[in-house]
Design a protein around this motif. Structure first.
Motif, short mmCIF file in Angstrom:
data_model
loop_
_atom_site.label_atom_id
_atom_site.label_comp_id
_atom_site.label_asym_id
_atom_site.label_seq_id
_atom_site.Cartn_x
_atom_site.Cartn_y
_atom_site.Cartn_z
N GLY A 47 20.91 -61.05 45.89
CA GLY A 47 22.20 -60.88 45.24
C GLY A 47 23.39 -61.03 46.16
O GLY A 47 24.54 -60.96 45.71
N GLU A 112 18.81 -46.75 53.92
CA GLU A 112 19.99 -47.01 53.10
C GLU A 112 21.15 -47.54 53.92
O GLU A 112 22.05 -48.20 53.39
CB GLU A 112 20.40 -45.74 52.36
CG GLU A 112 19.41 -45.28 51.30
CD GLU A 112 19.81 -44.02 50.58
OE1 GLU A 112 19.15 -43.67 49.59
OE2 GLU A 112 20.80 -43.37 51.01
N ASP A 396 25.84 -56.31 49.55
CA ASP A 396 26.30 -56.20 48.17
C ASP A 396 27.55 -57.07 48.00
O ASP A 396 28.66 -56.66 48.33
CB ASP A 396 26.62 -54.74 47.84
CG ASP A 396 27.07 -54.55 46.40
OD1 ASP A 396 27.09 -55.54 45.64
OD2 ASP A 396 27.42 -53.41 46.06
N GLN A 398 29.16 -57.67 45.49
CA GLN A 398 30.09 -57.14 44.50
C GLN A 398 30.93 -55.99 45.04
O GLN A 398 31.84 -55.52 44.36
CB GLN A 398 29.31 -56.67 43.26
CG GLN A 398 28.49 -57.76 42.60
CD GLN A 398 29.33 -58.99 42.28
OE1 GLN A 398 30.40 -58.89 41.69
NE2 GLN A 398 28.84 -60.15 42.71
N GLN A 399 30.62 -55.54 46.25
CA GLN A 399 31.43 -54.49 46.85
C GLN A 399 32.83 -55.05 47.10
O GLN A 399 33.01 -56.17 47.54
CB GLN A 399 30.79 -54.02 48.17
CG GLN A 399 31.08 -52.59 48.50
CD GLN A 399 32.16 -52.42 49.56
OE1 GLN A 399 32.89 -53.36 49.84
NE2 GLN A 399 32.24 -51.24 50.13
N HIS A 414 31.79 -55.83 56.01
CA HIS A 414 30.81 -54.73 55.97
C HIS A 414 30.96 -53.85 57.20
O HIS A 414 30.93 -52.62 57.11
CB HIS A 414 29.41 -55.33 55.90
CG HIS A 414 28.30 -54.34 56.05
ND1 HIS A 414 28.21 -53.19 55.30
CD2 HIS A 414 27.22 -54.32 56.89
CE1 HIS A 414 27.13 -52.52 55.65
NE2 HIS A 414 26.52 -53.18 56.62
N ASP A 425 23.07 -53.63 49.30
CA ASP A 425 22.43 -53.61 48.00
C ASP A 425 20.96 -53.27 48.12
O ASP A 425 20.46 -52.37 47.44
CB ASP A 425 22.59 -54.98 47.32
CG ASP A 425 21.87 -55.05 45.98
OD1 ASP A 425 21.95 -54.07 45.21
OD2 ASP A 425 21.22 -56.08 45.71
N ALA A 426 20.22 -54.00 48.98
CA ALA A 426 18.77 -53.83 49.06
C ALA A 426 18.31 -53.90 50.51
O ALA A 426 18.94 -54.56 51.34
CB ALA A 426 18.06 -54.90 48.24
N ALA A 437 19.71 -51.21 44.86
CA ALA A 437 21.03 -50.74 44.40
C ALA A 437 21.57 -49.66 45.33
O ALA A 437 22.21 -48.70 44.90
CB ALA A 437 20.96 -50.25 42.96
N GLY A 438 21.29 -49.81 46.63
CA GLY A 438 21.82 -48.90 47.63
C GLY A 438 21.09 -47.59 47.80
O GLY A 438 21.46 -46.78 48.65
#
Length: 460
Positions: A47, A112, A396, A398-399, A414, A425-426, A437-438
């Motif tokens: 993603g 994470e 991610d 989309q962040q 980032h 994200d992953a 999803a984090g």
């Protein structure tokens, strides 16, 4: 059976590449990392940009439970040494179940935060009275279980600790849970090796420091380690504090790194943790030895250690990697930020970490830290290349801080512009998804157990 992931952008060891196919086997080893590929029908699609997982080369897991609890004035002039006194009090209360619960949450946090493996510098060995447990490896096994549950890659480094200062000063009361004879340490390594092998973990040795391990014990321990596992990683705290340097000179007439280089077979299997206070000759000789400098920027800042001369180390081709050490911060991106900002303050220049090959600071630092961390861990986790473990992080896209940017700028955002919110994200370890999803699958359960363990330790 081979699995695959297709990424529009991925950070390979040579730099950013487009349309990258990552494929790995059942053992979690990459068999292909090919740019310019077409997407196979069976492959998943990332993603966002894919970067290599970051090895965390220095961890004291139990210290996560008192992060934030020493940020008050305890002495007229607080320092590493006053912090250490508080740490000893906390370590004295720790039990095996608490160790496992704290480490389980920490390792889930690490995953994470973009770390995919950890080197655990494990020095709490005995019970609260300083006596060995019935199973002498009890606390080390608790850490192995935590790593297994969370799925993080693992290098276990039992710590040899014998004296409280240079010249063989006897240990103090706060160190009673750490102390081992050399023979006892070698027996521990022999007991732990089958468990490490079964789990796919790497076993090494951590002579705590020159002040805690006399010269003869260091020689005997290294010889014994080679008989158990030749080439195993060796990590040592060194030159973290100016007092340590002064005391070493008073004892031996030499600075710590200089003494170690002349009296131990320092090479690429060694990790010199901190190595903050070196002179020009130590930087030159240390870098050229092949050893990894284990930098822990947020802990070194938290403890007021001082600043490593990053430019001098890299000038001589020195390898380096990152550790979160006391876990005042558990975030791979923030360690990179702190490293770069510390050097900017030191040199009064910007973009210190950039190289001619990689002008984007975050890209250059990430690639170097992954390589150095893999070397320190003694495991094939050196990036997105065939033969390496399939450890990677999907950013991610989309962040908010990353939206609309190129892949190199996404990584920069980032590290430098995500405002202490993670743009991850992953996370995959050995080809298995550990964060989606984090969130790690054990996030809620592990967090609850961590809070309970910390609460109990603070009430005892």
């Amino acid at each position: 059976m081979t699995r695959a992931l297709f990424a529009a952008d991925a950070l390979l060891p040579t730099g950013w590449a487009k349309n990258v196919l990552l494929a790995w086997n059942a053992a979690g080893q990459l068999v292909e990392a090919r740019a310019g590929a077409d997407k196979p029908a069976a492959a998943e699609t990332a993603g966002g940009p894919v970067i290599p997982g970051m090895p965390n080369l220095h961890s004291h897991a139990f210290q996560r439970a008192f992060a934030g609890l020493t940020e008050h004035r305890a002495e007229q002039q607080d320092s590493f040494w006053s912090w250490r006194t508080l740490m000893y009090r906390f370590a004295a209360r720790l039990g095996p179940r608490q160790m496992e619960d704290i480490a389980t949450w920490l390792y889930a946090e690490m995953l994470e935060a973009g770390y995919t493996s950890v080197c655990e510098f494990q020095y709490v060995h005995h019970d609260a009275d300083g006596k060995p447990y019935a199973d002498d490896a009890t606390l080390s096994r608790a850490l192995l279980r935590a790593a297994h549950k969370t799925g993080i890659g693992f290098t276990l480094l039992p710590v040899l600790y014998q004296t409280s200062g240079f010249g063989g000063l006897p240990p103090n009361e706060g160190q009673r849970r750490f102390i081992r004879s050399t023979d006892s340490m070698l027996r521990l390594l022999e007991a732990l090796k089958p468990a490490c092998d079964a789990q796919g973990a790497r076993l090494g040795l951590a002579p705590h420091s020159l002040r805690a391990v006399p010269p003869e014990a260091l020689r005997e321990a290294l010889a014994g380690l080679d008989a158990i596992e030749a080439g195993a990683p060796v990590h040592i705290h060194i030159a973290e504090q100016t007092k340590e340097v002064d005391d070493c000179i008073a004892w031996s007439g030499q600075r710590p790194v200089a003494w170690l280089l002349e009296h131990a077979p320092v090479d690429a299997r060694w990790c010199l943790v901190h190595a903050t206070h070196m002179d020009a000759d130590e930087y030159r000789r240390g870098a050229r030895s092949g050893a990894v400098a284990g930098l822990c920027p947020t802990t070194e800042a938290n403890l007021g250690d001082g600043l490593f001369d990053f430019a001098a180390w890299r000038q001589h081709g020195g390898a380096w990697g990152l550790g979160s050490d006391s876990h005042a911060c558990v975030d791979a991106a923030e360690e990179l930020l702190m490293l770069e900002y510390g050097q900017r303050l030191r040199t009064r220049q910007r973009n210190v970490g950039a190289t001619a090959a990689q002008p984007h600071v975050a890209t250059a630092l990430t690639l170097q830290a992954v390589q150095g961390g893999a070397q320190a861990a003694g495991r094939a986790i050196g990036g997105l290349a065939a033969g390496q473990q399939a450890d990677f992080v999907v950013l991610d896209a989309q962040q908010l801080a990353l939206q609309g940017l190129s892949a190199p700028d996404m990584l920069s955002a980032h590290v430098f512009a995500s405002h202490r919110t993670r743009a991850i994200d992953a996370v995959w370890v050995a080809g298995r998804p550990r964060v989606a999803a984090g969130r790690h699958a054990l996030h809620a359960e592990a967090a609850s157990a961590f809070v309970a363990a910390r609460t109990q330790l603070l009430q005892d």
